[in-house]
Structure formats: structure tokens, C-alpha cells
Motif scaffolding. Structure first.
Motif, PDB file in Angstrom:
ATOM      1  N   VAL A  22      49.536  61.731   4.396  1.00  0.00           N
ATOM      2  CA  VAL A  22      48.495  60.725   4.168  1.00  0.00           C
ATOM      3  C   VAL A  22      47.467  60.920   5.273  1.00  0.00           C
ATOM      4  O   VAL A  22      47.776  60.743   6.455  1.00  0.00           O
ATOM      5  N   ILE A  23      46.246  61.291   4.889  1.00  0.00           N
ATOM      6  CA  ILE A  23      45.263  61.696   5.882  1.00  0.00           C
ATOM      7  C   ILE A  23      43.864  61.473   5.329  1.00  0.00           C
ATOM      8  O   ILE A  23      43.676  61.300   4.117  1.00  0.00           O
ATOM      9  N   SER A  24      42.875  61.485   6.204  1.00  0.00           N
ATOM     10  CA  SER A  24      41.484  61.275   5.795  1.00  0.00           C
ATOM     11  C   SER A  24      41.055  62.329   4.772  1.00  0.00           C
ATOM     12  O   SER A  24      41.426  63.497   4.848  1.00  0.00           O
ATOM     13  N   THR A  25      40.240  61.885   3.812  1.00  0.00           N
ATOM     14  CA  THR A  25      39.722  62.817   2.800  1.00  0.00           C
ATOM     15  C   THR A  25      38.767  63.847   3.416  1.00  0.00           C
ATOM     16  O   THR A  25      38.543  64.900   2.809  1.00  0.00           O
ATOM     17  N   LEU A  26      38.220  63.559   4.592  1.00  0.00           N
ATOM     18  CA  LEU A  26      37.247  64.478   5.198  1.00  0.00           C
ATOM     19  C   LEU A  26      37.882  65.800   5.606  1.00  0.00           C
ATOM     20  O   LEU A  26      37.433  66.871   5.157  1.00  0.00           O
ATOM     21  N   PRO A  27      38.925  65.813   6.442  1.00  0.00           N
ATOM     22  CA  PRO A  27      39.526  67.110   6.777  1.00  0.00           C
ATOM     23  C   PRO A  27      40.293  67.726   5.610  1.00  0.00           C
ATOM     24  O   PRO A  27      40.492  68.945   5.584  1.00  0.00           O
ATOM     25  N   ALA A  28      40.716  66.897   4.638  1.00  0.00           N
ATOM     26  CA  ALA A  28      41.496  67.434   3.511  1.00  0.00           C
ATOM     27  C   ALA A  28      40.624  68.141   2.486  1.00  0.00           C
ATOM     28  O   ALA A  28      41.135  68.940   1.684  1.00  0.00           O
ATOM     29  N   LYS A  29      39.322  67.881   2.482  1.00  0.00           N
ATOM     30  CA  LYS A  29      38.446  68.409   1.425  1.00  0.00           C
ATOM     31  C   LYS A  29      38.518  69.922   1.314  1.00  0.00           C
ATOM     32  O   LYS A  29      38.619  70.481   0.212  1.00  0.00           O
ATOM     33  N   ARG A  30      38.458  70.620   2.439  1.00  0.00           N
ATOM     34  CA  ARG A  30      38.484  72.093   2.391  1.00  0.00           C
ATOM     35  C   ARG A  30      39.782  72.596   1.773  1.00  0.00           C
ATOM     36  O   ARG A  30      39.785  73.563   1.005  1.00  0.00           O
ATOM     37  N   TYR A  31      40.897  71.952   2.082  1.00  0.00           N
ATOM     38  CA  TYR A  31      42.192  72.368   1.541  1.00  0.00           C
ATOM     39  C   TYR A  31      42.255  72.139   0.032  1.00  0.00           C
ATOM     40  O   TYR A  31      42.843  72.952  -0.698  1.00  0.00           O
ATOM     41  N   VAL A  32      41.640  71.056  -0.427  1.00  0.00           N
ATOM     42  CA  VAL A  32      41.599  70.799  -1.872  1.00  0.00           C
ATOM     43  C   VAL A  32      40.695  71.827  -2.555  1.00  0.00           C
ATOM     44  O   VAL A  32      41.039  72.375  -3.608  1.00  0.00           O
ATOM     45  N   ASP A  33      39.535  72.106  -1.948  1.00  0.00           N
ATOM     46  CA  ASP A  33      38.604  73.100  -2.523  1.00  0.00           C
ATOM     47  C   ASP A  33      39.256  74.474  -2.620  1.00  0.00           C
ATOM     48  O   ASP A  33      39.000  75.230  -3.573  1.00  0.00           O
ATOM     49  N   SER A  56      34.984  44.075  22.707  1.00  0.00           N
ATOM     50  CA  SER A  56      33.798  43.988  21.853  1.00  0.00           C
ATOM     51  C   SER A  56      33.842  45.126  20.839  1.00  0.00           C
ATOM     52  O   SER A  56      34.309  46.225  21.149  1.00  0.00           O
ATOM     53  N   TYR A  57      33.329  44.869  19.641  1.00  0.00           N
ATOM     54  CA  TYR A  57      33.489  45.830  18.534  1.00  0.00           C
ATOM     55  C   TYR A  57      32.216  45.866  17.697  1.00  0.00           C
ATOM     56  O   TYR A  57      31.585  44.825  17.457  1.00  0.00           O
ATOM     57  N   ARG A  58      31.872  47.066  17.238  1.00  0.00           N
ATOM     58  CA  ARG A  58      30.776  47.222  16.274  1.00  0.00           C
ATOM     59  C   ARG A  58      31.208  48.171  15.159  1.00  0.00           C
ATOM     60  O   ARG A  58      31.629  49.300  15.421  1.00  0.00           O
ATOM     61  N   PHE A  59      31.102  47.701  13.926  1.00  0.00           N
ATOM     62  CA  PHE A  59      31.418  48.547  12.773  1.00  0.00           C
ATOM     63  C   PHE A  59      30.374  49.654  12.646  1.00  0.00           C
ATOM     64  O   PHE A  59      29.179  49.433  12.826  1.00  0.00           O
ATOM     65  N   LEU A  60      30.846  50.876  12.306  1.00  0.00           N
ATOM     66  CA  LEU A  60      29.939  52.013  12.162  1.00  0.00           C
ATOM     67  C   LEU A  60      29.989  52.656  10.774  1.00  0.00           C
ATOM     68  O   LEU A  60      28.958  53.020  10.225  1.00  0.00           O
ATOM     69  N   ALA A  61      31.184  52.808  10.203  1.00  0.00           N
ATOM     70  CA  ALA A  61      31.287  53.517   8.917  1.00  0.00           C
ATOM     71  C   ALA A  61      32.645  53.227   8.292  1.00  0.00           C
ATOM     72  O   ALA A  61      33.550  52.694   8.938  1.00  0.00           O
ATOM     73  N   ASN A  62      32.771  53.578   7.017  1.00  0.00           N
ATOM     74  CA  ASN A  62      34.048  53.499   6.329  1.00  0.00           C
ATOM     75  C   ASN A  62      34.631  54.899   6.147  1.00  0.00           C
ATOM     76  O   ASN A  62      33.897  55.888   6.073  1.00  0.00           O
ATOM     77  N   ASP A  63      35.946  54.967   6.061  1.00  0.00           N
ATOM     78  CA  ASP A  63      36.640  56.235   5.814  1.00  0.00           C
ATOM     79  C   ASP A  63      37.757  55.972   4.812  1.00  0.00           C
ATOM     80  O   ASP A  63      38.313  54.869   4.756  1.00  0.00           O
ATOM     81  N   GLU A  64      38.066  56.966   4.012  1.00  0.00           N
ATOM     82  CA  GLU A  64      39.108  56.841   2.996  1.00  0.00           C
ATOM     83  C   GLU A  64      40.222  57.839   3.285  1.00  0.00           C
ATOM     84  O   GLU A  64      39.965  58.990   3.657  1.00  0.00           O
ATOM     85  N   LEU A  65      41.461  57.405   3.113  1.00  0.00           N
ATOM     86  CA  LEU A  65      42.615  58.274   3.240  1.00  0.00           C
ATOM     87  C   LEU A  65      43.135  58.616   1.849  1.00  0.00           C
ATOM     88  O   LEU A  65      42.929  57.874   0.891  1.00  0.00           O
ATOM     89  N   GLY A  66      43.828  59.742   1.750  1.00  0.00           N
ATOM     90  CA  GLY A  66      44.453  60.138   0.495  1.00  0.00           C
ATOM     91  C   GLY A  66      45.847  60.688   0.742  1.00  0.00           C
ATOM     92  O   GLY A  66      46.202  61.041   1.872  1.00  0.00           O
ATOM     93  N   GLY A 125      47.739  51.289  -7.805  1.00  0.00           N
ATOM     94  CA  GLY A 125      47.225  50.030  -7.273  1.00  0.00           C
ATOM     95  C   GLY A 125      46.974  50.014  -5.789  1.00  0.00           C
ATOM     96  O   GLY A 125      46.945  48.939  -5.174  1.00  0.00           O
ATOM     97  N   THR A 126      46.788  51.172  -5.190  1.00  0.00           N
ATOM     98  CA  THR A 126      46.662  51.230  -3.729  1.00  0.00           C
ATOM     99  C   THR A 126      45.493  52.118  -3.325  1.00  0.00           C
ATOM    100  O   THR A 126      45.334  53.227  -3.840  1.00  0.00           O
ATOM    101  N   GLU A 127      44.685  51.604  -2.410  1.00  0.00           N
ATOM    102  CA  GLU A 127      43.644  52.394  -1.781  1.00  0.00           C
ATOM    103  C   GLU A 127      43.860  52.347  -0.271  1.00  0.00           C
ATOM    104  O   GLU A 127      44.204  51.301   0.280  1.00  0.00           O
ATOM    105  N   PHE A 128      43.690  53.466   0.362  1.00  0.00           N
ATOM    106  CA  PHE A 128      43.849  53.546   1.809  1.00  0.00           C
ATOM    107  C   PHE A 128      42.459  53.692   2.426  1.00  0.00           C
ATOM    108  O   PHE A 128      41.895  54.779   2.463  1.00  0.00           O
ATOM    109  N   ARG A 129      41.894  52.579   2.861  1.00  0.00           N
ATOM    110  CA  ARG A 129      40.566  52.593   3.462  1.00  0.00           C
ATOM    111  C   ARG A 129      40.641  52.030   4.880  1.00  0.00           C
ATOM    112  O   ARG A 129      41.461  51.170   5.170  1.00  0.00           O
ATOM    113  N   ARG A 130      39.774  52.513   5.730  1.00  0.00           N
ATOM    114  CA  ARG A 130      39.747  52.027   7.103  1.00  0.00           C
ATOM    115  C   ARG A 130      38.318  51.994   7.612  1.00  0.00           C
ATOM    116  O   ARG A 130      37.435  52.691   7.101  1.00  0.00           O
ATOM    117  N   GLN A 131      38.116  51.179   8.611  1.00  0.00           N
ATOM    118  CA  GLN A 131      36.830  51.108   9.276  1.00  0.00           C
ATOM    119  C   GLN A 131      36.812  52.059  10.465  1.00  0.00           C
ATOM    120  O   GLN A 131      37.826  52.272  11.112  1.00  0.00           O
TER     121      GLN A 131
END
Length: 304
Positions: free
Chosen positions: A249-260, A162-172, A271-277
Motif C-alpha cells: 500500500v503506497i502512494s500512486t505517485l511512485p507506483a505510476k512508473r511500475y504500473v506503466d 502549527s500546520y498548513r495544508f498543502l496538497a492531497n495524495d492518494e494511496l493504492g 468501499g475504501t479509499e486511501f487518501r492523505r493530506q
């Protein structure tokens, strides 16, 4: 006195699941039985009642009018049985805590907020016993009954749970400021595929999503380069990319601090987006069996 001709609850549950999924094989999968066993149960019930309940088709299976009438009659009984099953599970449990397995990114960036919502709704944080692993192992632990609730990453729900969607996440795609890709406006999907990367271990959600996105460009799994290095957590992957060991290639969430901090630069892929549920999985039913698991799932859905 109850009649001996009354259908059993498992067969009625199978009929209800066929009505929802329009497939005997999918219904069997959701109830963790073989398709052969599901078909046999259904045939026995039809023989007992003397009526065809399901029209079998190559593309879909539909309930007959007799099947729908039976399901209407059985609806209150199935609801009562599910309620009793949950109550008995809670009654028999000596440990009221919920066992949770979570993928790395969810454990680091989402689960703490979900537990906070769980506590604000009147529950005790000590009732959550969580372990962190990759998505493949979360699915395995839930399937084996080793945990009550799992939180996973991916681009499609896992089969058989059984599965329930909760949120989207983006990779970069991230590289150090010294990497040659920084001087380019973008790279192609094939360039990324043929480059050894700093990556999580096999079974991680990041690797599965990247492979799925590359397949849309005609890149086969065999054409994807072997990793430059495989690491067990997001921080190690990011530190490797920042040290110019290899792109990541990793989630934008943990990468944000490194970019900042200008330790990493994000690189566009043409032409490519890396998105996941991000979603929750449990073994069977419309809701998890354990009360604390249902409460945590509700808290996660509310927070997300």
C-alpha cells in the motif's frame, strides 16, 4: 512611563489564542505550556483587572465582552511583538538557511518543485538544508527544534504544532501481475488487513493512513497482520511488491512508473479509499520564525 499593571505579552497571546480556538486546553497546547499554567495566567490577569475575561465551559470557552475589548486594545501590540520577534530571530541568526525535514514521498515528488518555486522567487537553493525521514520523525524533529520546518503526510494535523495544508495524495494497493488478487475485481478491507504486506517502517505516513482507513470498516489495529517486510524507502517497497514478495500500500505517485511498465497492478478495495493530506508543520505562531522558512512555505503553498 509604563504602568506596572500592564498585562504581559504572553498572557495577551494566550487570550488571543483562546479566542481563536475557543478552548483553554487547545490554546495551552499551541503555546507549548500546560493547561494549569494557562489557567493560572488567565486568573492572575482577571484578578489584576478586576474583570472576568473568559467564560469557561465544558465544550467551549468564550471571551466575555471585557475580554474582547481587551483583545481589541492589545491587537496592535501583539502584531508588533510578533513582527519584532521574527526580526530579532533573523537578526540573531548567523546562518540564514532553513533546516527542513520531509517525509519520503514529499521529498521525492513535491519538495524539488517547491524549492524551484522558492528559487524563482529570488532565493538561493543553498539556503535549504533538507533531510528525509518518516512522518513521525519529522514531527519529533520539529517539536524538538532540530529543524525549522517540516513536511508531513497523514489524515489529520499533528497536535501541538502549527500546520498548513498543502496538497492531497492518494494511496493504492499494488501487487505483481502474478499475484492471485489480479484475477479478482476487488478485495475486502478485511482481506487487506489480514494479509502481511511489504511496507515502510513504523512511523511512516502510508501505514498510518492505511490503518485509519481500515478502522472505518471496523478493523482494529490488533486485527491487522504484521508486515511481511519493513523497508526504509518507497523504491524498496515497490520492488518487493513487483518481485511478488508481498502486496504493498503506497502512494500512486511512485507506483505510476511500475504500473506503466506493467511490473505492478493496482487492486481495488471495496468501499475504501486511501487518501492523505500533505502539509507543513512548524513549532509556534501563525508563520515560521525564520525568514527563509516563511519563504519556502509560501513557495510550497503557491506551487501546490
Amino acid at each position: 512611563m509604563l504602568s506596572d499593571d500592564l498585562p504581559d505579552l504572553r498572557t495577551l497571546d494566550l487570550l488571543a489564542t483562546i479566542a481563536r480556538t475557543r478552548s483553554i486546553s487547545l490554546a495551552a497546547d499551541k503555546l507549548a505550556i500546560s493547561q494549569q499554567a494557562a489557567s493560572m495566567r488567565l486568573r492572575r490577569l482577571e484578578q489584576r483587572l478586576g474583570s472576568q475575561l473568559v467564560v469557561r465551559g465544558s465544550r467551549a470557552s468564550e471571551l466575555t465582552p471585557a475580554g474582547r475589548r481587551l483583545l481589541d486594545l492589545a491587537g496592535p501590540l501583539l502584531q508588533a511583538a510578533q513582527s519584532l520577534d521574527r526580526s530579532l530571530t533573523d537578526f540573531a541568526a548567523t546562518d540564514r538557511s532553513v533546516r527542513v525535514a520531509s517525509s519520503m514521498t514529499i521529498a521525492e515528488y513535491f519538495l524539488p518543485r517547491w524549492i524551484s518555486t522558492f528559487v524563482r522567487q529570488g532565493h538561493d537553493a543553498r539556503d535549504v538544508r533538507a533531510i528525509t525521514t518518516n512522518t513521525r520523525d519529522v514531527i519529533r524533529l520539529v517539536s524538538e527544534g532540530a529543524v525549522d520546518l517540516g513536511f508531513v503526510e497523514g489524515d489529520e494535523p499533528p497536535r501541538g504544532l502549527s500546520y498548513r495544508f498543502l496538497a492531497n495524495d492518494e494511496l493504492g494497493v499494488y501487487v505483481s501481475p502474478r499475484h492471485p488478487w489480479v484475477r479478482r475485481a476487488s478485495i475486502s478491507a478485511w482481506t487487506l488487513a489480514q494479509t502481511p504486506l511489504a511496507t515502510r517502517e513504523a512511523g511512516s505516513g502510508c501505514r498510518a493512513v492505511m490503518r485509519s482507513a481500515l478502522r472505518s470498516h471496523g478493523v482494529t489495529d490488533e486485527a491487522i497482520a504484521a508486515p511481511a517486510v519493513e523497508l526504509s524507502n518507497n523504491t524498496a517497497v515497490l520492488e518487493s511488491a513487483a518481485a511478488d514478495v508481498a502486496p504493498a500500500v503506497i502512494s500512486t505517485l511512485p507506483a505510476k512508473r511500475y504500473v506503466d511498465e506493467r511490473r505492478l497492478v493496482r487492486v481495488a478495495v471495496e468501499g475504501t479509499e486511501f487518501r492523505r493530506q500533505l502539509g507543513a508543520v512548524w513549532k509556534q505562531g501563525t508563520e515560521p520564525a525564520i525568514t527563509a522558512a516563511r519563504a519556502l512555505l509560501a513557495a510550497a503553498a503557491r506551487a501546490a
